[in-house]
Design an enzyme around this catalytic site. Sequence first.
Site, PDB file in Angstrom:
ATOM      1  N   ASP A  96       0.875  -1.176   0.000  1.00  0.00           N
ATOM      2  CA  ASP A  96       0.000   0.000   0.000  1.00  0.00           C
ATOM      3  C   ASP A  96       0.915   1.231   0.000  1.00  0.00           C
ATOM      4  OD1 ASP A  96      -2.302   1.606   0.417  1.00  0.00           O
ATOM      5  OD2 ASP A  96      -1.882   1.651   2.558  1.00  0.00           O
ATOM      6  N   GLU A 152      -3.631  19.965   0.322  1.00  0.00           N
ATOM      7  CA  GLU A 152      -4.302  21.263   0.504  1.00  0.00           C
ATOM      8  C   GLU A 152      -4.093  21.784   1.918  1.00  0.00           C
ATOM      9  OE1 GLU A 152      -8.322  21.334  -1.445  1.00  0.00           O
ATOM     10  OE2 GLU A 152      -6.812  22.226  -2.732  1.00  0.00           O
TER      11      GLU A 152
END
Length: 1111
Positions: free
Chosen positions: A433, A555
Site C-alpha cells: 500500500d 491542501e
Amino acid sequence: MDRTRFSVEDDSSNLDEMPLMMSEEGFENEESDYQTLPRARLSQRRRGLCWLLLGGWKLLCGSCCDCLVRLCRRRKELKARTVWLGCPEKCEEKYSKNIIKNQKYNILTFVPGILYQQFKFFLNLYFLVVACSQFVPSLKIGYLYTYWAPLGFVLAVTMVREAVDEVRRCQRDKDMNSQMYSKLTVRGKIQVKSSDIQVGDLIIVEKNQRIPADMVFLRTTEKTGACFIRTDQLDGETDWKLKVAVGCTQRLPAVGDLFSIKAFVFAQKPQLDIHSFEGNFTREDSDPQIQESLSIENTLWASTVVASGTVIGVVIYTGKETRSVLNTSDAKNKVGLLDLELNRLTKALFLAQVILSVVMVALQGFVGPWFRNLFRFVVLFSYIIPISLRVNLDMGKSAYGWIIMKDESIPGTVVRTSTIPEELGRLAYLLTDKTGTLTQNEMVFKRLHLGTVSYGADTMDEIQSHIVQSYGLVCAQPQVNAASGPAPSGKTQTAGPRVRKSVSSRIHEAVKAIALCHNVTPVYESHVNGETESAEADQDFTDDNRTYQASSPDEVALVRWTESVGLTLVNRDLTSLQLKTPSGQILSFHILQIFPFTSESKRMGIIVREESTGDITFYMKGADVAMASIVQYNDWLEEECGNMAREGLRTLVVAKKSLSEEQYQDFESRYSQAKLSIHDRALKVAAVVESLEREMELLCLTGVEDQLQADVRPTLELLRNAGIKIWMLTGDKLETATCIAKSSHLVSRNQDIHVFRPVSNRGEAHLELNAFRRKHDCALVISGDSLEVCLRYYEHEFVELACQCPAVVCCRCSPTQKAQIVTLLQQHTANRTCAIGDGGNDVSMIQAADCGIGIEGKEGKQASLAADFSITQFRHVGRLLMVHGRNSYKRSAALGQFVMHRGMIISTMQAVFSSVFYFASVPLYQGFLMVGYATIFTMFPVFSLVLDQDVKPEMALLYPELYKDLTKGRSLSFKTFLIWVLISIYQGGILMYGALLLFESEFVHVVAISFTALILTELLMVALTVRTWHWLMVVAELFSLACYLASLAILSEYFGTGRLSAKTLLDRSYITTWPFLWKVSAITLVSCLPLYIIKYLKRKFSPPSYSKLSS
C-alpha cells in the site's frame, strides 16, 4: 484528435502483434464473447488424460464440492430498494441482519473443520491409517501408544491453537455487535445494539462514533448542513471527507419532523464500489412532491467514523450488504510452500515403501497369507515417513515465531500465524500500500517558485517579512481603505502585463491565491461541559484549537504554510471564506463558484468576490500538464516542474484571472444553463469553464513533500536486490502515486515510466497493450478502471507483460481489486506473494496473499490484526525477510530432510534384517526403543537445527543476493532429497551388515551394537549438518548421549532381540568390554567418515555462495 490519430496508426499495423489476440473484425462483435477467452484457451491447453492423472481429479472434486456448497448456501439476488424513513416494517423484502461475523467455525463445524484441514494432507492421513491398522490383531507390530501418542499430540496442539484464535475472533465480533446506538422513533430516542439495526431505521451517530451500517445522510447539528467523516478503515486515506445532508430533511425545523413527513429513499442495489452511489430522495406529502438526486456525498458508509457534529441517517444497507463487508474477503487457511513440498516428498516415500514391501513379499514367494504379510511390511516400514516430522516442524515454526518476536532490531513485531514463517524466505512479489505504509501521509510545504526567485525551507522568513510589510502598509493608510489592502496592488497588476511588479507584491499575490484556492475547512473545538462542540467556529478564532480538514492532505499543507507566513484561514462555510492578516484584521470573501479537482481535469478552481472592494477574481491551481496551456507564455515553468519532481516534490501551478462584473454574469448564465442540460452535461459544463481558462496570469509554482516512512528507500533497494518485484497498489490519485514511486525510488531515476492511458473498451485496451508491449524495462502506472478492462479481455497477456516490468503502480484501486491482483499473480506466476498494508482497505489483499504483513499505523490496527505478521515500521520488512525468512526456510528444509533421513535409515536396517532372516515380518527393535529413538535419544540434537545459521544476520542484510537463491527452492528439492535417501541407504546398510558381521556367537548383541552405532551415527550426522554452532546444540548432543547410555544400563531388557529370542537379555557387563566398544566405533566410523570427507572436498572445490562470504 490525438486518440484517433493513435488508432489509425495502430489499427492496421499492430492489432495482430500480440499473440492470442483477436483480429480486427472481432471488435464489431459482442464484447462479452471475449470475456473469458484467454482463460478458455489456457484451460483447453491443460485438459487431457495426463492432466487428469496429475491432479486434475483434485480440481474436479474441488469444483463439485464448491457447487454443492453454493447450492446449500444459495445467495439471494441483490436488488435496488425503496426505503421509507423510520418505517422498517414497510420494506418489501427481508434484508440481512446487521451482524459482523469474522469467525471461521461454529460449535458444530469446529471439530470436523479442524480434522478436515489436518487430514487433507497425505502425511497426516497416512499416519491415521497406520495407527488404525494397529487395532487389527494380525497387523499389530508394536504398542498402540507408539502410533497414537504422536498423532494425538499433533491434533491436540492444532486444536488448542485454533480454539484460542477462534475465541479471540468471537470476542472481537461480540464487542462490535453489542455497541449501542440511539435510534429515533415516534416516541423519541431509544438505545439499540448495532446488531439489531434494520433497513429503514433512523440512527443518530455522535462525534467519534463508528457508523454501524450504510446510511443516507439526512441531518446534522452543523449549521452548514455538512459534516466530516474519517474513512481510513474503508479506503485507507487518512484525510477527512466532507459529506452533505439531504437538503429537504436538513431544512426541517426540528428532528421530530422527520416522522411528520412522508418520504422515501430509492437506493441502487448493493455494490462493491465505495466511490459511487446513485439514488433519489422523494417527499410525497408536499405539493408539488420534492425530489432530490443522491450521490456519494450524501452517503455515510459503515466502518467510517463521524469527525464533526452529530448526524442522523436512514439505514439503506446492513450486514453482508454494506460496502465494507462486500469489500472484505473471507480469511483462508494458509499453507506454506514448504509444507506442500514435504507433502509431495512423503507421497514419493510412500510409493517407495509399498514397492519395498511388495519386493519383500515377492522374495518370500507370495506364500501363505501374503496379503496380510504385505500390510505388515507396510506397517513395519512406516518409519520411512516419521510422524515426528509434523511434530518437529510445528515446534520449529513456533520457535521461529518466538525468535522473530524477541529480535530487538525489529521491536513490536508480532507473529499471528505461526504456521508459515518459512514463506517469508520464498517471496517473489511484494505488493504494498502507499499511504501510511511507504509514506507517513504528512505533507510538508518545501518550495515556492516565482519564476525569477525561489524560496526553500530556510528562506520562508523572508516571505513572512514581505507579507507583514505588504499588509502593514495597508494598515498604515486611513481606516477607510483598511479592508482593501490587496486592492491597489491588484489594480496595478492587472493594468498590463508589461508593468514589472516588485518581488513583494508578487509574493503577496501568490500567498493570497494559495490561501483562497482550496477546499479546506477550519474546525474549532471548544470544550463546553466536557463535551466538544464545533458549532462555535465563528466566535472563537484562537489559533490553539484550530485544525484544518480537507479531502487532500496537500491542501492542508498549503493552508498551514500560508498561516505560518502570516495569512490565516479562520472561517469557511459553503458560501463564504475569511482570512486573518498578520495585524489581526479579517478579510472576507464571498465564494461565487467552485470547480472541484477531478482525475480528468487535474485542476481545481474557485471564483471569489472580495467583500470590501467587490473585486471578482478567478483562482486556479493544478498539475503542470493541465496548467501549462492555460497560463500566459513563460520560459521557466516546465524546467522548474522537472527539477521539483526529481526532488520527489508534488508540484502545483497557481494562476489567477481578474473578472469584471459583466464577464462573471455572462459566465454564470452559461454555466447554469450547461448544468441543467440533460444530454452531455459534463462536456457542456467543462466547455463553459474552459472558456474562462485562457491567458491566466501565472503566480507561482509550489512544491509539497509527502514525507516517506523512515528508511523506505534503502529498504526498497534491499528488496529489489534480493530479486523481489515490488508492486504499489493504492487508492490515491495517479499523479500522487507516480510522484511517491519516484521519490521512494520504487522506480529508479534512469527508468522510464509508462502511464497506461484510460481505456474503456476492448479495442482501446488492445491498442494500449500493443503500445506498452513495445516499451522495454519501464515501470508501469495504471488506474483501477483501466486495469479492470484489461483483465476482462486480456487477463493472461496483461499479467505476462506486467510481470516483466521492474515495478508496477496501480492507483485508484478498490480493496477488492487489490485482492484480485494478488490472486492473479498467484495463478499466473505460481510464485509466492506478500502483501503489506496498514489500513482496513488492505485487509482483503493481506488475507489473499501467501504471506500478509500488517503495519500498526495511524489508520488503526485492523490490518495488523488480520495479518500473519505485524510490524511497527516498513523498514522492518528488510530484516524480517532477509534474516528471519531466510533462516526459517533453510532451517525447516534441513530439519524436514533430517527427520526423514532418521526414519529412512531405520527402515533400511529393518529391510536388511528381514532379508537376512528369511523375509520375516517381525520388528528389529521393540516399541520402547523405537519411541526412544524418535524422541529422547535423538530429538534434541535434531531439533537444535532450528538454531543453525549459514551466515550472520549482518551479512544477510549486506548481501541481499543470497535471498535470491531461495526462490529457486534448492534447499529442499528432489535432488537434495535423493542425496539424503542415498545417505540413509548407505548408512542403514553399513550399520546392519556391520553388526551382523561382527556379532559374537550369541545373536543377542546384534541389537545392542547396531542400535548404539545408530544413535552415535545420528548424533554425528547432526554435527555434520550444522553450519554455525550454538551452545544449546552442544548441550543437546551431550544430553542425548547421556540419556542413551543411562537407558543402556537401566533398561537392558529392551535390548533383547524381540520375538526371535524373547528370553535373552543384554549382559550389562558386555557393554563396558573392549570388543563392544571397538565394534561400535568401527561401524560408526565406516558409516560417517566417508560423508565427512565428501563434505570437506565439496566445501574446498565447490563452496556454496554463503561460505564464500563467511570466509
